[in-house]
Design a protein around this motif. Structure first.
Motif, PDB file in Angstrom:
ATOM      1  N   ALA A   1       0.849  -1.185   0.000  1.00  0.00           N
ATOM      2  CA  ALA A   1       0.000   0.000   0.000  1.00  0.00           C
ATOM      3  C   ALA A   1       0.885   1.235   0.000  1.00  0.00           C
ATOM      4  CB  ALA A   1      -0.916   0.023   1.216  1.00  0.00           C
ATOM      5  N   SER A   2       0.452   2.264  -0.693  1.00  0.00           N
ATOM      6  CA  SER A   2       1.210   3.513  -0.724  1.00  0.00           C
ATOM      7  C   SER A   2       0.772   4.407   0.426  1.00  0.00           C
ATOM      8  CB  SER A   2       0.991   4.232  -2.054  1.00  0.00           C
ATOM      9  OG  SER A   2      -0.331   4.737  -2.135  1.00  0.00           O
ATOM     10  N   GLU A   3       1.551   5.438   0.682  1.00  0.00           N
ATOM     11  CA  GLU A   3       1.247   6.334   1.797  1.00  0.00           C
ATOM     12  C   GLU A   3      -0.025   7.137   1.571  1.00  0.00           C
ATOM     13  OE1 GLU A   3       4.490   9.038   2.176  1.00  0.00           O
ATOM     14  OE2 GLU A   3       4.437   9.656   0.077  1.00  0.00           O
ATOM     15  N   SER A   4      -0.534   7.159   0.336  1.00  0.00           N
ATOM     16  CA  SER A   4      -1.784   7.864   0.053  1.00  0.00           C
ATOM     17  C   SER A   4      -3.002   6.961   0.196  1.00  0.00           C
ATOM     18  CB  SER A   4      -1.757   8.443  -1.364  1.00  0.00           C
ATOM     19  OG  SER A   4      -1.669   7.414  -2.332  1.00  0.00           O
ATOM     20  N   ASP A   5      -2.784   5.648   0.398  1.00  0.00           N
ATOM     21  CA  ASP A   5      -3.892   4.709   0.506  1.00  0.00           C
ATOM     22  C   ASP A   5      -4.546   4.795   1.881  1.00  0.00           C
ATOM     23  OD1 ASP A   5      -3.804   3.656  -2.029  1.00  0.00           O
ATOM     24  OD2 ASP A   5      -2.432   2.030  -1.494  1.00  0.00           O
ATOM     25  N   THR A   6      -5.860   4.727   1.887  1.00  0.00           N
ATOM     26  CA  THR A   6      -6.608   4.624   3.141  1.00  0.00           C
ATOM     27  C   THR A   6      -6.897   3.158   3.437  1.00  0.00           C
ATOM     28  OG1 THR A   6      -8.739   4.796   2.024  1.00  0.00           O
ATOM     29  CG2 THR A   6      -7.706   6.861   2.753  1.00  0.00           C
ATOM     30  N   LEU A   7      -7.358   2.904   4.664  1.00  0.00           N
ATOM     31  CA  LEU A   7      -7.780   1.548   5.000  1.00  0.00           C
ATOM     32  C   LEU A   7      -8.936   1.113   4.102  1.00  0.00           C
ATOM     33  CD1 LEU A   7      -7.704   1.579   8.909  1.00  0.00           C
ATOM     34  CD2 LEU A   7      -5.895   0.931   7.310  1.00  0.00           C
ATOM     35  N   GLU A   8      -9.780   2.049   3.724  1.00  0.00           N
ATOM     36  CA  GLU A   8     -10.902   1.715   2.851  1.00  0.00           C
ATOM     37  C   GLU A   8     -10.414   1.236   1.492  1.00  0.00           C
ATOM     38  OE1 GLU A   8     -15.204   3.588   1.507  1.00  0.00           O
ATOM     39  OE2 GLU A   8     -13.606   4.940   2.155  1.00  0.00           O
ATOM     40  N   ALA A   9      -9.351   1.849   0.978  1.00  0.00           N
ATOM     41  CA  ALA A   9      -8.807   1.429  -0.307  1.00  0.00           C
ATOM     42  C   ALA A   9      -8.294  -0.002  -0.240  1.00  0.00           C
ATOM     43  CB  ALA A   9      -7.695   2.378  -0.742  1.00  0.00           C
ATOM     44  N   VAL A  10      -7.663  -0.351   0.875  1.00  0.00           N
ATOM     45  CA  VAL A  10      -7.198  -1.725   1.050  1.00  0.00           C
ATOM     46  C   VAL A  10      -8.393  -2.655   1.239  1.00  0.00           C
ATOM     47  CG1 VAL A  10      -5.760  -3.263   2.436  1.00  0.00           C
ATOM     48  CG2 VAL A  10      -5.030  -0.898   2.035  1.00  0.00           C
ATOM     49  N   ALA A  11      -9.385  -2.212   1.994  1.00  0.00           N
ATOM     50  CA  ALA A  11     -10.578  -3.035   2.233  1.00  0.00           C
ATOM     51  C   ALA A  11     -11.283  -3.383   0.932  1.00  0.00           C
ATOM     52  CB  ALA A  11     -11.533  -2.303   3.172  1.00  0.00           C
ATOM     53  N   ASP A  12     -11.290  -2.463  -0.012  1.00  0.00           N
ATOM     54  CA  ASP A  12     -11.946  -2.713  -1.297  1.00  0.00           C
ATOM     55  C   ASP A  12     -11.329  -3.905  -2.026  1.00  0.00           C
ATOM     56  OD1 ASP A  12     -13.824  -0.729  -1.051  1.00  0.00           O
ATOM     57  OD2 ASP A  12     -12.668   0.768  -2.172  1.00  0.00           O
ATOM     58  N   ARG A  13     -10.052  -4.164  -1.783  1.00  0.00           N
ATOM     59  CA  ARG A  13      -9.388  -5.294  -2.446  1.00  0.00           C
ATOM     60  C   ARG A  13      -9.868  -6.637  -1.888  1.00  0.00           C
ATOM     61  NH1 ARG A  13      -2.958  -3.705  -2.290  1.00  0.00           N
ATOM     62  NH2 ARG A  13      -3.200  -1.420  -2.134  1.00  0.00           N
TER      63      ARG A  13
ATOM     64  N   GLU B   1     -10.772   3.937  11.930  1.00  0.00           N
ATOM     65  CA  GLU B   1     -11.764   4.242  10.907  1.00  0.00           C
ATOM     66  C   GLU B   1     -11.169   4.029   9.524  1.00  0.00           C
ATOM     67  OE1 GLU B   1     -14.539   7.547  13.142  1.00  0.00           O
ATOM     68  OE2 GLU B   1     -12.557   8.160  12.452  1.00  0.00           O
ATOM     69  N   LEU B   2     -12.020   3.726   8.564  1.00  0.00           N
ATOM     70  CA  LEU B   2     -11.550   3.355   7.235  1.00  0.00           C
ATOM     71  C   LEU B   2     -10.912   4.506   6.468  1.00  0.00           C
ATOM     72  CD1 LEU B   2     -14.283   0.914   5.863  1.00  0.00           C
ATOM     73  CD2 LEU B   2     -12.071   0.366   6.900  1.00  0.00           C
ATOM     74  N   ASN B   3     -11.199   5.744   6.848  1.00  0.00           N
ATOM     75  CA  ASN B   3     -10.586   6.856   6.121  1.00  0.00           C
ATOM     76  C   ASN B   3      -9.186   7.190   6.636  1.00  0.00           C
ATOM     77  OD1 ASN B   3     -11.330   8.027   8.529  1.00  0.00           O
ATOM     78  ND2 ASN B   3     -12.991   9.254   7.651  1.00  0.00           N
TER      79      ASN B   3
ATOM     80  N   LEU C   1     -14.865  -0.968   9.570  1.00  0.00           N
ATOM     81  CA  LEU C   1     -13.722  -0.521  10.364  1.00  0.00           C
ATOM     82  C   LEU C   1     -12.508  -1.391  10.036  1.00  0.00           C
ATOM     83  CD1 LEU C   1     -15.267  -0.126  13.951  1.00  0.00           C
ATOM     84  CD2 LEU C   1     -14.638   1.739  12.418  1.00  0.00           C
ATOM     85  N   GLY C   2     -11.341  -0.895  10.397  1.00  0.00           N
ATOM     86  CA  GLY C   2     -10.123  -1.684  10.303  1.00  0.00           C
ATOM     87  C   GLY C   2      -9.513  -1.888  11.684  1.00  0.00           C
ATOM     88  N   ILE C   3      -8.711  -2.922  11.813  1.00  0.00           N
ATOM     89  CA  ILE C   3      -7.920  -3.139  13.031  1.00  0.00           C
ATOM     90  C   ILE C   3      -6.457  -3.126  12.611  1.00  0.00           C
ATOM     91  CG2 ILE C   3      -7.429  -4.653  14.979  1.00  0.00           C
ATOM     92  CD1 ILE C   3     -10.206  -5.834  14.698  1.00  0.00           C
TER      93      ILE C   3
ATOM     94  N   SER D   1       2.597   3.126   7.821  1.00  0.00           N
ATOM     95  CA  SER D   1       3.768   2.294   8.100  1.00  0.00           C
ATOM     96  C   SER D   1       3.439   0.851   7.745  1.00  0.00           C
ATOM     97  CB  SER D   1       4.157   2.390   9.582  1.00  0.00           C
ATOM     98  OG  SER D   1       3.116   1.861  10.394  1.00  0.00           O
ATOM     99  N   ASP D   2       4.456  -0.006   7.755  1.00  0.00           N
ATOM    100  CA  ASP D   2       4.187  -1.438   7.650  1.00  0.00           C
ATOM    101  C   ASP D   2       3.273  -1.837   8.810  1.00  0.00           C
ATOM    102  OD1 ASP D   2       5.989  -1.385   5.563  1.00  0.00           O
ATOM    103  OD2 ASP D   2       7.653  -2.234   6.732  1.00  0.00           O
ATOM    104  N   CYS D   3       2.325  -2.711   8.537  1.00  0.00           N
ATOM    105  CA  CYS D   3       1.378  -3.031   9.606  1.00  0.00           C
ATOM    106  C   CYS D   3       0.687  -4.360   9.353  1.00  0.00           C
ATOM    107  CB  CYS D   3       0.330  -1.920   9.745  1.00  0.00           C
ATOM    108  SG  CYS D   3      -0.698  -1.702   8.276  1.00  0.00           S
ATOM    109  N   GLU D   4       0.021  -4.835  10.411  1.00  0.00           N
ATOM    110  CA  GLU D   4      -0.882  -5.980  10.329  1.00  0.00           C
ATOM    111  C   GLU D   4      -2.310  -5.437  10.366  1.00  0.00           C
ATOM    112  OE1 GLU D   4       0.071  -8.686  13.434  1.00  0.00           O
ATOM    113  OE2 GLU D   4       2.035  -9.202  12.598  1.00  0.00           O
ATOM    114  N   LEU D   5      -3.144  -5.958   9.477  1.00  0.00           N
ATOM    115  CA  LEU D   5      -4.474  -5.373   9.296  1.00  0.00           C
ATOM    116  C   LEU D   5      -5.527  -6.470   9.202  1.00  0.00           C
ATOM    117  CD1 LEU D   5      -6.337  -2.925   8.581  1.00  0.00           C
ATOM    118  CD2 LEU D   5      -5.604  -3.232   6.203  1.00  0.00           C
ATOM    119  N   SER D   6      -6.631  -6.240   9.871  1.00  0.00           N
ATOM    120  CA  SER D   6      -7.827  -7.066   9.691  1.00  0.00           C
ATOM    121  C   SER D   6      -9.016  -6.127   9.660  1.00  0.00           C
ATOM    122  CB  SER D   6      -7.962  -8.112  10.804  1.00  0.00           C
ATOM    123  OG  SER D   6      -8.022  -7.494  12.071  1.00  0.00           O
ATOM    124  N   PHE D   7     -10.197  -6.657   9.391  1.00  0.00           N
ATOM    125  CA  PHE D   7     -11.349  -5.794   9.176  1.00  0.00           C
ATOM    126  C   PHE D   7     -12.528  -6.186  10.061  1.00  0.00           C
ATOM    127  CE2 PHE D   7      -9.070  -5.615   5.056  1.00  0.00           C
ATOM    128  CZ  PHE D   7      -8.777  -4.258   5.068  1.00  0.00           C
ATOM    129  N   VAL D   8     -13.338  -5.184  10.353  1.00  0.00           N
ATOM    130  CA  VAL D   8     -14.575  -5.342  11.130  1.00  0.00           C
ATOM    131  C   VAL D   8     -15.739  -5.068  10.199  1.00  0.00           C
ATOM    132  CG1 VAL D   8     -15.937  -4.436  13.058  1.00  0.00           C
ATOM    133  CG2 VAL D   8     -13.450  -4.659  13.275  1.00  0.00           C
TER     134      VAL D   8
END
Length: 217
Positions: A20-32, A52-54, A43-45, A59-66
């Motif tokens: 993901a790029s630094e301009s990406d939101t959690l919502e952009a990743v969630a769409d994938r 919040e998704l916006n 929501l994201g974790i 940074s590098d991270c671990e992500l899951s979704f609600v």
């Protein structure tokens, strides 16, 4: 542009690594990954913390979704629909009409306005709410000084919110805005109105009940 490694944990426990790029939101990743979920992601974790998704990837991270089927997701959905309702009431009655969310009632909230509500009024409110859903308008968060927010609601005549903020110990609070309507909510919100598709309003006593999907629906 900076890129980050994101490890996404899916509902079945599978972990997928994406960039993901630094301009990406959690919502952009969630769409994938939305096709992996039966319900809407709301929501994201990020590294174990609700976000919040916006919120942007920083940074590098671990992500899951609600999703809206989860407890935190249902609460977020309900808060967001209340703001949507407020915007529709302003659309139908004007900005001086105040919404009072009185208490929970079944799978909904019992609400009152400072005037009588007819079934025709309710139809107009519901139509307005769905028009804002179709527009998929952003719900924007603003961090404000508590003293400023208290004065803001005082000037708007929203004395319940004014009193609530008067006893807040934190120096700043989050205000949420939807198409010019600003309110204070304690908790996370949906990123936009587009995902607030499921609700109903039915007349009850001197007000009405704002209905939400049940926990198992």
């Amino acid at each position: 542009m900076q890129e980050y490694s994101v490890k996404v944990t899916l509902p079945d426990g599978q972990v997928m690594a994406v960039t993901a790029s630094e301009s990406d939101t959690l919502e952009a990743v969630a769409d994938r990954f939305k096709d992996y979920y039966e319900d809407d992601i709301i929501l994201g974790i990020v590294n174990g913390r609700l976000r919040e998704l916006n919120k942007k990837i920083k940074s590098d991270c671990e992500l899951s979704f609600v999703t809206t089927a989860d407890r935190d997701g249902r609460r977020t959905y309900r808060r967001s629909v209340v703001l949507l309702l407020q915007r529709a009431i302003y659309d139908v009655y004007g900005s001086m009409t105040q919404l009072h969310v009185m208490h929970s009632l079944g799978e909904g909230y019992y609400c009152q306005l400072e005037k009588s509500v007819t079934e025709h009024d309710i139809d107009r409110i519901v139509c307005s709410m769905y028009s804002f859903v179709e527009k998929d308008l952003p719900i924007t968060k603003h961090s404000a000084k508590t003293q400023y927010a208290e004065q803001f609601f005082k000037e708007k005549g929203l004395h319940d919110k004014e009193r609530l903020l008067h006893y807040r110990r934190s120096s700043r609070v989050n205000l949420y805005e939807l198409d010019g309507v600003v309110d204070y909510f304690y908790g996370f919100m949906a990123p936009s109105t587009g995902m607030l598709k499921y609700f109903d309003i039915v007349p009850y006593e001197s007000g009405f009940v704002l209905l939400f999907p049940g926990a198992n629906s």
